[in-house]
Design a protein around this motif. Structure first.
Motif, PDB file in Angstrom:
ATOM      1  N   ASP A 133       2.035  -2.226   9.129  1.00  0.00           N
ATOM      2  CA  ASP A 133       2.405  -0.823   8.917  1.00  0.00           C
ATOM      3  C   ASP A 133       3.837  -0.618   9.368  1.00  0.00           C
ATOM      4  OD1 ASP A 133       2.444   1.902   8.531  1.00  0.00           O
ATOM      5  OD2 ASP A 133       0.546   2.279   9.556  1.00  0.00           O
ATOM      6  N   GLU A 134       4.753  -0.530   8.411  1.00  0.00           N
ATOM      7  CA  GLU A 134       6.169  -0.268   8.677  1.00  0.00           C
ATOM      8  C   GLU A 134       6.791  -1.285   9.636  1.00  0.00           C
ATOM      9  OE1 GLU A 134       8.161   1.368   7.131  1.00  0.00           O
ATOM     10  OE2 GLU A 134       7.115   3.016   6.145  1.00  0.00           O
ATOM     11  N   HIS A 150       3.828   5.448  -8.071  1.00  0.00           N
ATOM     12  CA  HIS A 150       4.105   6.090  -6.785  1.00  0.00           C
ATOM     13  C   HIS A 150       5.323   7.004  -6.881  1.00  0.00           C
ATOM     14  CE1 HIS A 150       4.509   6.824  -2.562  1.00  0.00           C
ATOM     15  NE2 HIS A 150       5.577   6.071  -2.424  1.00  0.00           N
ATOM     16  N   LEU A 168       0.860  -1.177   0.000  1.00  0.00           N
ATOM     17  CA  LEU A 168       0.000   0.000   0.000  1.00  0.00           C
ATOM     18  C   LEU A 168       0.901   1.233   0.000  1.00  0.00           C
ATOM     19  CD1 LEU A 168      -2.747   1.337   0.123  1.00  0.00           C
ATOM     20  CD2 LEU A 168      -2.742   1.014   2.611  1.00  0.00           C
ATOM     21  N   LEU A 169       0.913   1.939  -1.129  1.00  0.00           N
ATOM     22  CA  LEU A 169       1.839   3.035  -1.354  1.00  0.00           C
ATOM     23  C   LEU A 169       1.109   4.374  -1.340  1.00  0.00           C
ATOM     24  CD1 LEU A 169       3.650   1.365  -4.387  1.00  0.00           C
ATOM     25  CD2 LEU A 169       4.462   1.373  -2.019  1.00  0.00           C
ATOM     26  N   LYS A 214      -2.929   6.114   4.435  1.00  0.00           N
ATOM     27  CA  LYS A 214      -2.662   4.669   4.344  1.00  0.00           C
ATOM     28  C   LYS A 214      -3.011   3.963   5.652  1.00  0.00           C
ATOM     29  CE  LYS A 214       1.680   5.216   3.286  1.00  0.00           C
ATOM     30  NZ  LYS A 214       1.703   6.706   3.301  1.00  0.00           N
ATOM     31  N   SER A 215      -2.589   4.535   6.782  1.00  0.00           N
ATOM     32  CA  SER A 215      -2.894   3.913   8.070  1.00  0.00           C
ATOM     33  C   SER A 215      -4.394   3.944   8.342  1.00  0.00           C
ATOM     34  CB  SER A 215      -2.132   4.622   9.195  1.00  0.00           C
ATOM     35  OG  SER A 215      -0.736   4.445   9.041  1.00  0.00           O
ATOM     36  N   VAL A 221       2.324  -1.586   4.432  1.00  0.00           N
ATOM     37  CA  VAL A 221       2.750  -0.200   4.236  1.00  0.00           C
ATOM     38  C   VAL A 221       4.227  -0.114   4.568  1.00  0.00           C
ATOM     39  CG1 VAL A 221       2.541   2.179   5.053  1.00  0.00           C
ATOM     40  CG2 VAL A 221       0.484   0.783   4.744  1.00  0.00           C
ATOM     41  N   SER A 222       5.018   0.380   3.632  1.00  0.00           N
ATOM     42  CA  SER A 222       6.445   0.559   3.864  1.00  0.00           C
ATOM     43  C   SER A 222       6.970   1.622   2.925  1.00  0.00           C
ATOM     44  CB  SER A 222       7.204  -0.754   3.647  1.00  0.00           C
ATOM     45  OG  SER A 222       8.605  -0.548   3.793  1.00  0.00           O
ATOM     46  N   HIS A 223       7.967   2.376   3.387  1.00  0.00           N
ATOM     47  CA  HIS A 223       8.633   3.372   2.538  1.00  0.00           C
ATOM     48  C   HIS A 223       9.953   2.830   1.993  1.00  0.00           C
ATOM     49  CE1 HIS A 223       5.815   6.616   3.377  1.00  0.00           C
ATOM     50  NE2 HIS A 223       5.819   6.223   4.628  1.00  0.00           N
TER      51      HIS A 223
END
Length: 223
Positions: A147-148, A212, A36-37, A44-45, A177-179
Motif C-alpha cells: 500500500d503506497e 480508473h 489495485l486502483l 482499497k486498503s 495500491v499506488s496513486h
C-alpha cells in the motif's frame, strides 16, 4: 492464486450499514503484479486487509494456494511496548522463518539505527512504515500486498524500497495500491478497479488505468 468468492464488507454507520465491497468475485493469478486502483476512500486498503486475513469479510471468502504477506505499512500486529527488534522476532515466530536472518535483514534495510532497540511507541509514522516494510519484505511470500510504497521514507529510501520490491516480484506476485501512474507502470502488469463497491479485474493494465482515469474524470496519465 488468490480467489475472491462473493466477498462483501460492510461497516455499521449511524444510518445503518455502509457497503465498502459488494459480492466481489475475482482470481488474482499466481506470479502477476496487479495494480489495485480506486478513488480515495473506496476501500482499497480494506480489501488488502481482507485478502491478508487481518479482517474478515462480512460475507464470502478468500481462498489462496500460496502464502500472502500482511499489507506493507500495516503495523497493527506490532506491540507498542516492544522494541523494533522484539517485534521483528515476534513476526518471525508467527511465520516460521529464521529469527536471526530476519533481524539482520530488517536492521540493515530499515536504517533505524539505535531506534531498532527502542519501544515502537517512540517511533514516528515513517519509522513504523520502514520497519513494517522491512519485516514484510524480509519474509519470502508468494504474494506481497503493498500500500503506497512511495510513502515509505525519504527519496533515497523510497528508491531502495522500490528496488527491493522489484527483486521480490521476480519470484513472487504482488497486489499494489499506488496513486502514481509511473510507479504502477513500473511494477504492475495487470489492474483491478474498485468503484462503488464493485471490483473488476483487467488482464490489460492500460485498460484498467483508462477505466480508473474515466472514473476520476481526468485524462489518463494524470492518475
Amino acid at each position: 492464486m488468490i480467489r475472491l468468492e462473493n466477498v462483501t464488507k460492510t461497516f455499521p454507520v449511524r444510518q445503518g450499514q455502509k457497503v465498502i465491497i459488494k459480492n466481489a468475485n475475482a482470481i488474482f493469478p499466481t506470479g502477476r503484479s496487479i495494480a489495485l486502483l480506486g478513488r480515495n476512500g473506496t476501500g482499497k486498503s480494506t480489501l488488502l486487509d481482507i485478502i491478508s486475513g487481518t479482517i474478515r469479510p462480512s460475507k464470502g471468502r478468500v481462498l489462496s494456494t500460496g502464502s500472502i504477506s500482511y499489507p506493507v505499512g500495516f503495523s497493527g500486529s506490532f506491540h507498542p511496548d516492544l522494541t523494533g527488534a522484539q517485534n521483528t522476532r515476534f513476526v518471525a515466530r508467527i511465520y516460521g522463518v529464521d529469527t536471526r536472518e530476519l533481524l539482520e535483514f530488517v536492521q540493515d534495510f530499515a536504517e533505524l539505527g539505535p531506534h531498532f532497540h527502542m519501544p515502537l511507541r517512540s517511533y514516528s509514522a515513517g519509522m513504523r512504515a520502514r520497519l513494517s516494510f522491512g519485516v514484510s519484505m524480509g519474509i519470502p511470500f508468494d504474494t506481497y500486498l503493498v500500500d503506497e510504497v512511495t510513502s515509505v521514507g525519504d527519496g533515497a529510501f523510497r528508491q531502495k524500497s522500490i528496488a527491493l520490491l522489484d527483486d521480490r516480484r521476480a519470484r513472487s506476485g504482488a497486489i499494489i495500491v499506488s496513486h502514481s501512474e509511473p510507479m504502477i507502470r513500473r511494477t504492475c502488469d495487470m489492474g483491478a478497479v474498485l468503484e462503488d463497491g464493485c471490483l473488476t479485474l483487467y488482464a490489460c493494465l492500460d485498460e484498467a488505468l483508462a477505466v480508473h482515469a474515466d472514473n476520476l474524470g481526468i485524462p489518463q496519465g494524470a492518475v
